[in-house]
Design a protein around this motif. Structure first.
Motif, short mmCIF file in Angstrom:
data_model
loop_
_atom_site.label_atom_id
_atom_site.label_comp_id
_atom_site.label_asym_id
_atom_site.label_seq_id
_atom_site.Cartn_x
_atom_site.Cartn_y
_atom_site.Cartn_z
N GLN A 35 26.08 105.51 25.28
CA GLN A 35 25.57 105.93 23.98
C GLN A 35 26.48 107.00 23.40
O GLN A 35 26.58 108.10 23.95
CB GLN A 35 24.14 106.46 24.06
N PHE B 179 11.79 101.37 22.54
CA PHE B 179 12.01 102.60 23.30
C PHE B 179 11.84 103.80 22.39
O PHE B 179 12.10 103.73 21.19
CB PHE B 179 13.44 102.66 23.87
N GLN C 171 13.46 107.58 22.29
CA GLN C 171 14.40 108.53 22.87
C GLN C 171 13.97 109.93 22.46
O GLN C 171 14.00 110.26 21.26
CB GLN C 171 15.84 108.27 22.44
N LEU D 255 15.33 107.81 27.46
CA LEU D 255 14.86 106.56 26.85
C LEU D 255 13.59 106.14 27.56
O LEU D 255 13.62 105.78 28.74
CB LEU D 255 15.91 105.47 27.00
N ASN E 158 10.37 103.64 27.90
CA ASN E 158 9.86 102.32 27.54
C ASN E 158 8.51 102.44 26.83
O ASN E 158 7.60 103.08 27.35
CB ASN E 158 9.67 101.47 28.79
#
Lengths: 115, 111
Positions: free
Chosen positions: A37, B35, B37, B43, B45
């Protein structure tokens, strides 16, 4: 807690160096995935292993390599590091590959800073 | 490859408000996940929902696979809901089980 562990949490290193990121999947999961990321590229898939074998490759640079060991933990090796490699690296795991149910669970990530 | 578009890109709410986040995808999928964040980068679920509707507390999600979209509903939002919400899909073609992520929706819930 997803059950996926990653070490280290943070890593600061210099350009040209090599680092190793480690991941332990959830108990019972056979597939491991690596994602990167970054601010400019977002979340991108790098590579997948299933039960020790490489299954799929994404946008992984040639300077990067990975492997999955017999105990199913995985390591991502990043070499000849460049400033642009600074990113958050996630490991994810899932039970199977090739199943219609393939929920992926993500670890907390390793934040890599290349100076 | 499969394309994933999320909207809106940014959303600012007052605590207690409801919201709907949308995810459009360009092809049929085997897997769709939502998700959250959080500000620490984790992250989390929320839902595994390739089709149908699921609910978990104040959150619910619906995927209409035939029309290639999914919606995430957040009701009675709280400041702890702040963060980026990602939709990620696994295309149904081939043997590649990677997730392709959208760019996310940045949600800010103000007290």
């Amino acid at each position: 807690d997803s059950g996926v562990t990653q070490t280290p949490k943070h890593l600061i290193t210099a350009t040209g160096q090599r680092v190793t990121l480690r991941c332990s999947p959830r108990s019972g999961d056979l597939s491991v995935y690596w994602y990167q990321q970054s601010l400019d590229q977002g979340l991108q898939f790098l590579i997948q292993y299933y039960n020790g074998e490489e299954r799929a490759k994404g946008n992984i640079l040639e300077r990067f390599s990975a492997q999955q060991f017999p105990d199913l933990h995985s390591e991502l090796n990043l070499s000849s590091l460049e400033l642009g490699d600074s990113a958050l690296y996630f490991c994810a795991s899932s039970l199977l590959a090739g199943s219609t149910y393939n929920e992926q669970f993500f670890g907390p990530g390793t934040r890599l800073t290349v100076l | 490859g499969i394309q994933v578009e999320q909207s809106p890109p940014d959303l600012i709410l007052q605590e207690g408000a409801n919201s709907t986040l949308r995810c459009n995808f360009s092809d049929s999928v085997n897997n769709l996940q939502w998700f959250h964040q959080n500000p620490w980068g984790q992250l989390i679920n929320l839902f595994y929902i390739p089709s149908g509707t699921k609910q978990n507390g104040r959150l619910s999600a619906t995927t209409v696979a035939t029309e290639r979209y999914s919606l995430l509903y957040i009701s009675s939002s709280q400041t702890t809901d702040s963060g980026v919400y990602f939709c990620a899909v696994e295309g149904s073609g081939g043997s590649n089980y990677k997730l392709t992520f959208g760019k996310g929706t940045l949600l800010t819930v103000n007290p």
